[in-house]
Design an enzyme around this catalytic site. Structure first.
Site, PDB file in Angstrom:
ATOM      1  N   GLU A 342       9.041   2.299  -1.516  1.00  0.00           N
ATOM      2  CA  GLU A 342       7.930   3.233  -1.704  1.00  0.00           C
ATOM      3  C   GLU A 342       6.808   3.043  -0.677  1.00  0.00           C
ATOM      4  O   GLU A 342       5.642   2.885  -1.024  1.00  0.00           O
ATOM      5  CB  GLU A 342       7.362   3.091  -3.120  1.00  0.00           C
ATOM      6  CG  GLU A 342       8.375   3.408  -4.213  1.00  0.00           C
ATOM      7  CD  GLU A 342       7.817   3.206  -5.609  1.00  0.00           C
ATOM      8  OE1 GLU A 342       7.996   4.109  -6.444  1.00  0.00           O
ATOM      9  OE2 GLU A 342       7.223   2.148  -5.861  1.00  0.00           O
ATOM     10  N   ILE A 343       7.176   3.069   0.592  1.00  0.00           N
ATOM     11  CA  ILE A 343       6.173   2.877   1.640  1.00  0.00           C
ATOM     12  C   ILE A 343       6.494   3.796   2.810  1.00  0.00           C
ATOM     13  O   ILE A 343       7.641   3.903   3.234  1.00  0.00           O
ATOM     14  CB  ILE A 343       6.100   1.398   2.099  1.00  0.00           C
ATOM     15  CG1 ILE A 343       5.066   1.190   3.190  1.00  0.00           C
ATOM     16  CG2 ILE A 343       7.461   0.913   2.564  1.00  0.00           C
ATOM     17  CD1 ILE A 343       3.665   1.349   2.737  1.00  0.00           C
TER      18      ILE A 343
END
Length: 457
Positions: A342-343
């Protein structure tokens, strides 16, 4: 006189032998009633008999060379049932017989076993100590459930006759416990290890850092616990594992054939480290967006994925190298999990490749959430799939944690209170877990996830 003495000694030995064999003499047939017990996981081969084995008050555990540890586990089980136990070495000399035979490995693998219960004896065989240990865990499930809580007060215990041959489908059978959002201490984690052993799970993945908290002592960066461990989600618990507690937990787990996999999530989900060392941030905290919190304030919300390292500055990689190096030094298993989920960042792939290299430099194998396979990581890297939607550029081994099947913080049935449903609206049921099938040769196994965003008490 000498002949009489010899005869007297022989008489004593013969009497002792027959006395020791009292428990394996033929007993009456006791017909089984009702449905047989359920075993989790279901064995590879299972055949129930029609009668019962009555566990006598006096028992003899007979073990051969190499099965001493399993004999001790079996003794503990019988002790908790308030039975008297004698342990002796030998072959098939008791009413509980343990045999370690390395030649069984071709048939049973490293973790398989056979368990046979007649109306007279219980016989366990395995190729390794792990196999014998798992046979004892199956016996735990056959004994009265009250024993697991130390509340058994009965006398007679009956075990149904059964013939079991069992070995695991996958070498990796894990659970993840998120201690970052809300902390679970040493004693709770030991109890979790005991529960894992009962179901023959063998990997404990500890999510040790996130935006809300940092949970492992790193002596070269002391503020990680002095500051970062003070946070938690609203209503959650703060705290951390000291290095000595972490080592103690690993020893406890290893004695139960469970290897601990530590995760320090990076380069995102990292606010607890950034609030501990604000100098790791970019100028004007441009790496924190949206600014749900800024140093020196801790973060107690549930949203994640809004913080990341300042990937352009060299100090970031000094920090990563120090943390991974110190964690690798105190970790007894072969793996370090670097997160990576999630980056979005232009330097994300560069970071992942460097982090993978750092883990290898310190003698461990890197694991990352599936997004890491967008980068050209090494072939030794292990991908942990949670959505199965990442377009990978590498061919690596996988751990499957697909959220529709294995996120156990979700509801077990539609509308269940205190649970989540972001991945699957109607929840993740037992059927969802049991119906999972996969024929990908790269899959090492499966791992259930508990993110602790819900039940905090």
């Amino acid at each position: 006189m000498k002949r009489k003495t010899k005869f007297y000694i022989i008489s004593i030995l013969v009497a002792a032998f027959f006395s020791s064999c009292a428990n394996i003499q033929k007993s009456e047939n006791i017909a089984a009633e009702g449905n047989p017990p359920s075993l989790i996981p279901a064995p590879q081969s299972l055949e129930w008999g029609d009668n019962m084995f009555r566990v006598p008050q006096e028992n003899i555990i007979c073990f051969n060379t190499g099965s001493e540890t399993a004999a001790a586990w079996l003794q503990e089980l019988l002790d908790s049932a308030n039975k008297e136990v004698t342990i002796t070495s030998g072959d098939a000399c008791g009413n509980w017989n343990l045999t370690l035979d390395s030649q069984l490995e071709d048939e049973l693998g490293e973790e398989g076993y056979t368990l046979n219960i007649t109306n007279e004896i219980v016989e366990i065989k395995g190729a390794t100590e792990a196999g014998l240990f798992y046979a004892v865990q199956t016996l735990r499930q056959l004994f009265p459930s009250e024993m697991e809580q130390g509340q058994y007060t009965g006398e007679d215990i009956f075990l149904r006759q059964v013939s079991i041959t069992d070995y695991p489908e996958y070498p990796w059978r894990g659970t993840m416990v998120d201690v970052a959002r809300s902390f679970f201490g040493l004693e709770y984690l030991k109890k979790h290890v005991d529960r894992m052993a009962l179901y023959k799970l063998n990997r404990l993945h500890l999510h040790l850092s996130d935006d809300q908290g940092w949970r492992i002592e790193i002596k070269s960066w002391p503020k990680l616990t002095e500051v970062g461990s003070k946070g938690s989600v609203t209503g959650g618990r703060s705290g951390f594992l000291s290095q000595e507690e972490y080592k103690e937990l690993q020893d406890y787990a290893l004695s139960r054939n469970i290897i601990i996999v530590p995760e320090v999530d990076m380069p995102g989900h990292i606010y607890a480290a950034l609030v501990s060392y604000p100098e790791l941030n970019c100028p004007e905290n441009s790496n924190i967006e949206p600014k749900l919190a800024t140093p020196p304030g801790l973060y107690s919300g549930y949203e994640v994925g809004w913080s990341r390292f300042c990937l352009a500055q060299p100090e970031t990689y000094d920090f990563v190298s120090d943390v991974i190096g110190e964690l690798a030094e105190i970790t007894k298993g072969p793996w370090i999990h670097i997160g990576g989920d999630e980056i979005e960042d232009p330097l994300y792939e560069t970071f992942v490749v460097k982090a993978d290299s750092i883990v290898q430099h310190h003698g461990k194998t890197a694991i990352g959430w599936e997004e890491v396979t967008k980068a050209p990581v090494s072939s030794s890297m292990i991908s942990q799939e949670w959505t199965g939607k990442t377009e990978s550029v590498v061919d690596v081994k996988k751990i499957v944690s697909i959220c529709t099947n294995f996120y156990f913080d979700h509801a077990n049935f539609p509308g269940q209170e205190g649970t989540l449903n972001w991945c699957k609206e109607d929840g993740v049921s037992l059927e969802n877990a049991y119906s999972f099938m996969n024929d990908d040769p790269n899959v090492l196994g499966v791992e259930a996830i508990g993110m602790d965003r819900a039940r905090l008490k």
